[in-house]
Design an enzyme around this catalytic site. Structure first.
Site, short mmCIF file in Angstrom:
data_model
loop_
_atom_site.label_atom_id
_atom_site.label_comp_id
_atom_site.label_asym_id
_atom_site.label_seq_id
_atom_site.Cartn_x
_atom_site.Cartn_y
_atom_site.Cartn_z
N GLU A 64 -5.21 38.42 -31.62
CA GLU A 64 -4.35 37.87 -30.59
C GLU A 64 -3.13 38.76 -30.34
O GLU A 64 -2.56 38.77 -29.25
CB GLU A 64 -3.90 36.46 -31.00
CG GLU A 64 -3.84 35.48 -29.85
CD GLU A 64 -3.65 34.04 -30.30
OE1 GLU A 64 -4.53 33.23 -29.99
OE2 GLU A 64 -2.64 33.72 -30.95
N HIS B 77 -26.46 40.59 -47.61
CA HIS B 77 -27.84 40.14 -47.39
C HIS B 77 -28.05 39.74 -45.93
O HIS B 77 -29.04 39.11 -45.59
CB HIS B 77 -28.16 38.98 -48.34
CG HIS B 77 -28.08 39.40 -49.78
ND1 HIS B 77 -29.19 39.61 -50.57
CD2 HIS B 77 -27.01 39.68 -50.56
CE1 HIS B 77 -28.80 40.00 -51.78
NE2 HIS B 77 -27.48 40.05 -51.81
N LYS C 38 -8.17 27.93 -20.41
CA LYS C 38 -7.54 26.61 -20.28
C LYS C 38 -7.49 26.19 -18.81
O LYS C 38 -7.78 25.04 -18.47
CB LYS C 38 -6.12 26.64 -20.84
CG LYS C 38 -6.06 26.81 -22.36
CD LYS C 38 -4.63 26.76 -22.85
CE LYS C 38 -4.55 27.21 -24.29
NZ LYS C 38 -3.19 27.47 -24.74
O1 PA5 Z 1 -0.81 32.06 -32.01
C1 PA5 Z 1 -0.68 31.23 -31.13
O2 PA5 Z 1 0.35 31.16 -30.45
C2 PA5 Z 1 -1.77 30.21 -30.83
O3 PA5 Z 1 -2.88 30.39 -31.62
C3 PA5 Z 1 -1.22 28.80 -31.06
O4 PA5 Z 1 -0.79 28.69 -32.39
C4 PA5 Z 1 -2.27 27.73 -30.77
O5 PA5 Z 1 -2.73 27.85 -29.46
C5 PA5 Z 1 -1.70 26.34 -30.99
O6 PA5 Z 1 -0.58 26.14 -30.18
P1 PA5 Z 1 0.40 24.93 -30.39
O7 PA5 Z 1 1.07 25.09 -31.72
O8 PA5 Z 1 1.38 25.02 -29.27
O9 PA5 Z 1 -0.43 23.69 -30.33
#
Ligand code: PA5
Length: 424
Positions: free
Chosen positions: A278, A299, A414
């Site tokens: 990310e 394996h 989303k």
């Molecule tokens: O790293 C990130 O920002 C995302 O993975 C969020 O943690 C994830 O989408 C969850 O978001 P939130 O804490 O707003 O529910």
């Protein structure tokens, strides 16, 4: 401690030739002048975390431990992976701790949600709902089920005492619900993004509920902070690892496989994948982070690594000292022909498998191997490892001229999903 070994990595550039760039990016990170500088609260966190809130985490966790058999942690992404990684790594996979930790809010799978609700039906339950935005759909969907379940099981008043919310200090739907229902709440700092948040109440509270010493985690974090004060690549293994990733990419290796030989590190690899994927995967740049567990996956994926397309390098995340060792027993009949291992330590067998595999992949397969070695799977080592990877991740992204701290690409699915679901 975490040590880097580059002897098996076939690096074609000198790591030290990156020193000037690394110095500049280090300054930018420490002085908050680099890309994404609104989200570098984690850098000084080992020194300036909220000590009062930290003590409250321990107190509330102890209360929860007294009244529940099961704690359901409801969150996704950065609000889920770190806690699970820590709990599985430190406590092992079949922990006999008195509180069982269960994770929800990380999927739309009706089968999974229904199984969890059924499983906890007759147990003493507490809930920790975690969301920084307070509006994440997977988490909100699961939490509505959980909230109704808790209110039906315990009545409104007791349910509210058994639900703890970790969210933004002021904004978001979850904050509004928590205020209305008077849930105990913990704050997610504004300047720490999800994938860096395991060291905040997001991770620390569920980790404490799982009976783990969170002071030890903070000690490990601080040790790593001190060890990384100097950007000198002969001393700073996190930055050296960050540079190696760029060098290997320059050599055409676009896939990094994080390999562990400890089954209870599987979720650490999932957490690591989010951190690097990310942070780095944007502007059509970045290495694809993937993972494997050896010898299990030798394996399955072993064939590809040995003889498939040469796209990847391996980063071995090794552990010096196992959580437990076993001595392999002798058998007078020796029907399985295994007596050659009688009296040997099983961890030694694991380490020999690692050595043999390294040789096979490196020498015969031509696959570069970076080796990171941590002391053990303790809470302190977990804290150290988190901070090591945070620094490495920030540096490796800055070397690519990428903002490590945003994630614009995750919004696309989303938008489509909301359209299909009919959300305004
Ligand atoms: O790293 C990130 O920002 C995302 O993975 C969020 O943690 C994830 O989408 C969850 O978001 P939130 O804490 O707003 O529910």
């Amino acid at each position: 401690m975490m040590k880097l070994d580059t002897k098996h990595a076939f690096l074609k550039e000198d790591i030290l030739s990156y020193q000037d760039k690394v110095n500049a990016h280090h300054e930018a990170l420490m002085n908050k002048t680099g890309k994404g500088n609104d989200f570098v609260g984690w850098v000084e966190w080992p020194n300036n975390y909220d000590k009062e809130e930290f003590e409250r985490i321990k107190t509330v966790a102890a209360e929860i431990r007294n009244k529940c058999e099961v704690c359901v942690v409801c969150g996704i992404g950065g609000s889920y992976l770190g806690a699970r990684a820590a709990i599985e790594m430190i406590n092992g996979l079949y922990s006999k701790d008195k509180v069982e930790m269960i994770f929800l809010g990380n999927t739309f799978s009706s089968s999974y949600i229904a199984q969890v609700l059924d499983y906890i039906k007759d147990k003493e339950v507490c809930v920790n709902v975690i969301s920084k935005s307070g509006t994440t759909t997977e988490t909100s969907l699961a939490f509505r089920f959980l909230k109704q379940f808790m209110e039906e099981k315990y009545g409104k008043e007791e349910a509210c005492k058994r639900i703890v919310a970790t969210t933004d200090k002021a904004r978001g739907t979850l904050k509004a619900i928590a205020d209305k229902e008077e849930y105990e709440t913990f704050v997610i700092p504004d300047d720490i993004g999800g994938r860096f948040s395991v060291i905040t109440p997001v991770g620390l509270f569920p980790i404490a509920v799982a009976g783990i010493d969170i002071d030890a985690i903070m000690n490990g974090l601080k040790k790593a902070y001190d060890d990384m004060a100097d950007p000198d690549l002969t001393k700073n293994d996190a930055y050296a690892y960050a540079v190696c990733r760029r060098i290997l990419e320059n050599q055409g290796k676009n896939v990094e496989m994080l390999v562990s030989y400890e089954t209870q590190m599987t979720m650490v690899a999932e957490w690591w994948k989010q951190l690097f994927g990310e942070s780095e995967g944007k502007e059509e740049k970045g290495n694809l982070p993937t993972s494997a567990n050896f010898s299990t996956d030798l394996h399955s994926l072993g064939q590809f690594i040995q003889e498939g397309k040469k796209v990847l390098y391996e980063t071995l995340l090794l552990v010096d000292k196992p959580m437990k060792d076993l001595t392999f027993p002798s058998d007078p009949e020796n029907a399985d022909g295994m007596n050659y291992l009688a009296g040997k330590s099983v961890d030694w067998v694991n380490k020999m498998a690692c050595q043999g595999t390294l040789e096979a992949h490196e020498v015969t397969g031509g696959v570069p191997n970076l080796i990171l070695t941590m002391d053990d799977m303790s809470a302190e080592s977990f804290g150290y490892m988190c901070y090591f990877f945070f620094r490495a991740c920030a540096m490796t992204c800055y070397l690519l001229d990428i903002n490590p701290f945003n994630q614009p690409g995750v919004e696309v699915y989303k938008k489509n999903m909301f359209r299909l679901l009919g959300k305004n």
